[in-house]
Scaffold this motif. Structure first.
Motif, mmCIF file in Angstrom:
data_model
loop_
_atom_site.group_PDB
_atom_site.id
_atom_site.type_symbol
_atom_site.label_atom_id
_atom_site.label_comp_id
_atom_site.label_asym_id
_atom_site.label_seq_id
_atom_site.Cartn_x
_atom_site.Cartn_y
_atom_site.Cartn_z
ATOM 1 N N LEU A 1 -53.923 39.068 -43.300
ATOM 2 C CA LEU A 1 -54.836 40.113 -43.403
ATOM 3 C C LEU A 1 -56.171 39.373 -43.605
ATOM 4 O O LEU A 1 -56.280 38.227 -43.510
ATOM 5 N N ILE A 2 -57.160 40.265 -43.824
ATOM 6 C CA ILE A 2 -58.519 39.789 -43.740
ATOM 7 C C ILE A 2 -58.765 39.438 -45.219
ATOM 8 O O ILE A 2 -58.342 39.936 -46.352
ATOM 9 N N SER A 3 -59.318 38.092 -45.474
ATOM 10 C CA SER A 3 -59.575 37.493 -46.988
ATOM 11 C C SER A 3 -60.555 38.628 -47.731
ATOM 12 O O SER A 3 -61.474 38.960 -46.908
ATOM 13 N N LYS A 4 -60.663 38.722 -48.965
ATOM 14 C CA LYS A 4 -61.541 39.412 -49.756
ATOM 15 C C LYS A 4 -61.665 40.703 -49.393
ATOM 16 O O LYS A 4 -63.017 41.168 -49.398
ATOM 17 N N LYS A 5 -60.670 41.496 -48.735
ATOM 18 C CA LYS A 5 -60.567 42.811 -48.323
ATOM 19 C C LYS A 5 -59.931 43.678 -49.049
ATOM 20 O O LYS A 5 -58.853 43.433 -49.410
ATOM 21 N N LYS A 6 -60.473 44.861 -49.319
ATOM 22 C CA LYS A 6 -59.583 45.887 -50.239
ATOM 23 C C LYS A 6 -58.746 46.562 -49.214
ATOM 24 O O LYS A 6 -59.155 47.152 -48.261
ATOM 25 N N TYR A 7 -57.576 46.607 -49.769
ATOM 26 C CA TYR A 7 -56.305 47.590 -48.967
ATOM 27 C C TYR A 7 -56.062 48.550 -49.786
ATOM 28 O O TYR A 7 -55.627 48.273 -51.201
ATOM 29 N N TYR A 8 -55.475 49.429 -49.270
ATOM 30 C CA TYR A 8 -54.933 50.696 -50.044
ATOM 31 C C TYR A 8 -53.594 50.885 -49.465
ATOM 32 O O TYR A 8 -53.259 50.637 -48.453
ATOM 33 N N VAL A 9 -52.562 50.806 -50.513
ATOM 34 C CA VAL A 9 -51.382 50.844 -50.183
ATOM 35 C C VAL A 9 -50.519 51.935 -50.864
ATOM 36 O O VAL A 9 -50.713 52.458 -51.789
ATOM 37 N N GLN A 10 -49.154 52.282 -50.033
ATOM 38 C CA GLN A 10 -48.115 53.277 -50.328
ATOM 39 C C GLN A 10 -46.867 52.749 -50.110
ATOM 40 O O GLN A 10 -46.791 52.029 -49.129
ATOM 41 N N VAL A 11 -45.805 53.421 -50.831
ATOM 42 C CA VAL A 11 -44.406 52.869 -50.343
ATOM 43 C C VAL A 11 -43.901 54.133 -50.578
ATOM 44 O O VAL A 11 -44.050 55.026 -51.147
ATOM 45 N N ARG A 12 -42.643 54.104 -49.585
ATOM 46 C CA ARG A 12 -41.657 55.136 -49.643
ATOM 47 C C ARG A 12 -40.286 54.452 -49.616
ATOM 48 O O ARG A 12 -40.099 53.636 -48.634
ATOM 49 N N ALA A 13 -39.185 55.459 -50.005
ATOM 50 C CA ALA A 13 -38.050 54.656 -49.593
ATOM 51 C C ALA A 13 -37.276 55.833 -48.511
ATOM 52 O O ALA A 13 -37.659 56.613 -48.197
ATOM 53 N N TYR A 14 -36.028 55.106 -47.954
ATOM 54 C CA TYR A 14 -35.496 56.006 -46.776
ATOM 55 C C TYR A 14 -34.002 55.581 -46.959
ATOM 56 O O TYR A 14 -33.568 54.598 -47.615
#
Length: 672
Positions: free
Chosen positions: A637-650
């Motif tokens: 990933l890009i350093s010092k970068k804010k990422y938005y994250v979600q997770v789901r199950a299947y």
């Protein structure tokens, strides 16, 4: 050597796809390798997928690989590329352009000659420049600030040259947020000047923006107030006062600026004329000449006004000026002959002024004056009638009056022939008596006629009768005269009948939804029985639903729907629907160097998890990774970068993946 080649191949393809490495002048040729059409940014080597991640080291031109062309080759084209008659094409997936970096179109590369194509058939050859996508901003809708406009005076005093008058346009890039500003001069036009209905309005417009993000724009300004007074100088079509014999018509005036019609300002048209007098045959009350026993002459009055002509006259009436008149030929009416009112004549000239009218005959008038002339003799029921005399002339009239009383009936022994009772075996016949003077028959006085009739029995009674049944014979009965006791007629036997006397019946077997029933009838005379089939009843269907829910993290709902008979409990139209709902997992994040680790609690009964991440909070252009573990580290990933994250199950159900809802969006900033 094989592993090193795979690594170098991965870099070249990934760099080409991500747009981070410019294409060199030499064409890459991948021998015995094929680019995967399943996953962008990967390749297949001997049937095994190899990574083409952009983090792989870029091979140098001097490395000992089968990538590139040998410019010193003795064979091939003049530019050193290998001649190819049958292209072996490999697909290279493209990447979109960003605000600051070029993108690349999806294209195909020939393994043999290195040529580039946009179609999989190798018919549309393109250059390296043609597959590039230029970088470009995506601008928001611009705003225009006209605060630099200087309004001086009204619309007629605005400067003809707009020097110093400016409009400022602004916008921002939807992708990177870069701001773009441009200030330009604007031109001014007068839309319309002020009148009694409209304010003075000017329009300012800008058309010379250098940047294509800004388009032509304009704005209008109200620069004053309307004129309050109308200019009533034109004639309208509305008449205020119609024309008369001596005056012209008056018309309401209208405003020459706005066509509003005045309610009080009027004027007459120069070209109009008064109507003038109309002298026809209307007599006035001004007499022109007087006759002796003839007509009078009057001056004519105007048909529209009270003006009287001083020349035109009209004769009014006939013989209206006779001074002495007399009535002649009068005659009074009598009871039978008409009279006459008499004629009115001029005693001076003998002229018939008015003809008389006939007076109808008065007719006879009667009261109670009886003559000696009888009109009708008295009868048993009516008195005698006599003609009346006229009260005026004493003549016998047609009017009559009853005098005296009726004669009355005389009932003695005259047989009327009307039978009251026939002769019987014990008494003679009895007839009603008729009046000796008229046809009236008495209603109560009778006489006996003749003798008794031995064959005419008056009161017959039936004895010894018996009704036949389905078991025993019957008998019609003997007829006896009740007066003399004689047997008049002997009865006959009645055969046994075939008709049973059935009771209301009893249900011996009840009908059901699936089977017919039975009802038994019994004869009340002989005890015989008969049976009747009762049709089976219809099912009484009612909808039913059964729902079964099982599981904690993976909730399986089994829903059965069917119709059930409320009588026999039979079932039809059974349908079963299974649905799966997976609990939404939670996620915790931990930052790493150019990476982050997403962890979630283990859910029972599932097959794996999906993690998606994006640099945008609304998760646009997100990327997704799949794992069967509860922890997954996302790298590169890009350093010092804010990422938005979600997770789901299947969970895989019947060959299809069933997903839970995405978890709440969380963010993490990678480390340097």
């Amino acid at each position: 050597m094989r592993k090193k080649f795979k690594k170098m191949l991965g870099l070249s393809l990934s760099a080409l796809m991500m747009g981070t490495v410019a294409l060199p002048s030499a064409t890459y040729i991948v021998h015995a390798e094929s680019i995967s059409t399943k996953n962008p940014g990967s390749a297949i080597s001997n049937g095994n997928e190899i990574s083409t991640d952009s983090s792989t080291d870029v091979p140098s031109k001097d490395s000992n690989t089968n990538v590139g062309t040998d410019s010193g080759s003795d064979s091939g084209n003049e530019d050193g590329s290998e001649e190819c008659t049958n292209h072996v094409l490999k697909k290279v997936y493209g990447t979109p352009a960003s605000c600051t970096e070029e993108g690349i179109k999806t294209h195909y590369v020939c393994d043999v000659c290195g040529k580039l194509f946009l179609d999989e058939n190798g018919e549309n050859e393109v250059s390296e420049e043609e597959i590039k996508i230029p970088e470009a901003h995506e601008w928001n809708t611009p705003t225009y600030d006209w605060s630099g406009a200087e309004v001086t005076g009204d619309s007629t005093e605005l400067p003809s040259e707009p020097d110093g008058h400016t409009v400022t346009a602004k916008t921002t890039c939807k992708l990177c947020g870069e701001e773009l500003t441009e200030t330009e001069e604007f031109s001014t036009d007068t839309v319309h000047t002020a009148d009694c209905t409209k304010d003075p309005v000017v329009k300012r417009y800008a058309t010379d923006f250098a940047n294509s993000a800004f388009t032509n724009n304009s704005v209008t300004y109200n620069t004053g107030e309307t004129n309050e007074e109308h200019n009533f100088t034109e004639f309208s079509d509305q008449i205020a006062t119609p024309a008369t014999c001596t005056e012209k018509a008056q018309y309401y005036l209208k405003c020459s600026d706005c066509d509003v019609i005045s309610t009080n300002e009027t004027d007459e048209k120069e070209e109009d004329e008064p109507l003038g007098h109309s002298f026809t045959d209307k007599p006035s009350n001004v007499q022109a000449a007087t006759g002796t026993c003839g007509s009078n002459t009057y001056y004519v009055q105007c048909d529209r006004c009270d003006a009287v002509s001083d020349t035109k006259t009209v004769v009014v009436g006939e013989a209206t000026n006779h001074l002495n008149t007399v009535v002649i030929n009068q005659k009074d009416a009598t009871c039978t002959k008409p009279g006459y009112t008499g004629d009115t004549v001029c005693d001076q000239c003998g002229a018939l002024i008015k003809k008389g009218e006939e007076i109808p005959a008065t007719g006879h008038k009667t009261s109670n004056k009886v003559s000696d002339k009888i009109a009708k003799e008295a009868t048993c029921t009516t008195p005698a009638k006599y003609y009346l005399l006229c009260d005026t002339c004493n003549e016998v009239t047609e009017d009559t009056k009853e005098v005296g009383k009726p004669n009355g009936h005389s009932f003695t022994n005259k047989d009327s022939g009307k039978v009251k009772d026939e002769a019987t075996c014990t008494s003679p016949a009895i007839h009603y008596v008729q009046c000796d003077n008229c046809d009236e028959i008495s209603t109560d006085k009778t006489i006996e006629i003749g003798s008794t009739d031995a064959e005419n029995h008056g009161n017959i009674v039936l004895k010894n009768d018996k009704k036949a049944t389905c078991k025993d014979e019957g008998y019609t009965g003997d007829e006896y005269c009740e007066d003399c006791g004689k047997l008049v007629k002997t009865g006959t036997k009645i055969p046994v009948t075939n008709e049973h006397t059935w009771d209301a019946g009893k249900v011996t077997k009840a009908a059901t939804c699936t089977q017919a029933g039975e009802k038994t009838y019994t004869c009340s005379v002989c005890g015989a029985t008969k049976k009747e089939i009762i049709k089976k009843t219809e099912h009484e269907w009612a909808p039913r639903t059964e729902t079964k829910v099982s599981g904690k993290d993976v909730v399986t709902t089994t829903k059965k729907t069917y119709d059930q008979c409320s009588v026999c409990k039979s079932v039809r139209n059974m349908k079963t629907v299974n649905s799966v709902r997976i609990k939404t997992p939670s996620v915790t994040l931990k930052a790493g160097k150019k990476s982050f680790t997403a962890k979630t609690k283990k859910l029972s009964g599932i097959n794996g998890y999906q993690i998606r991440y994006s640099v945008k909070k609304n998760m646009k252009k997100s990327k997704t990774v799949t794992t069967k573990k509860t922890s997954k580290t996302v790298k590169k990933l890009i350093s010092k970068k804010k990422y938005y994250v979600q997770v789901r199950a299947y969970k895989t159900v019947n060959g299809k993946k069933v997903f839970s809802s995405w978890s709440k969006v969380k963010n993490i900033t990678t480390k340097k």
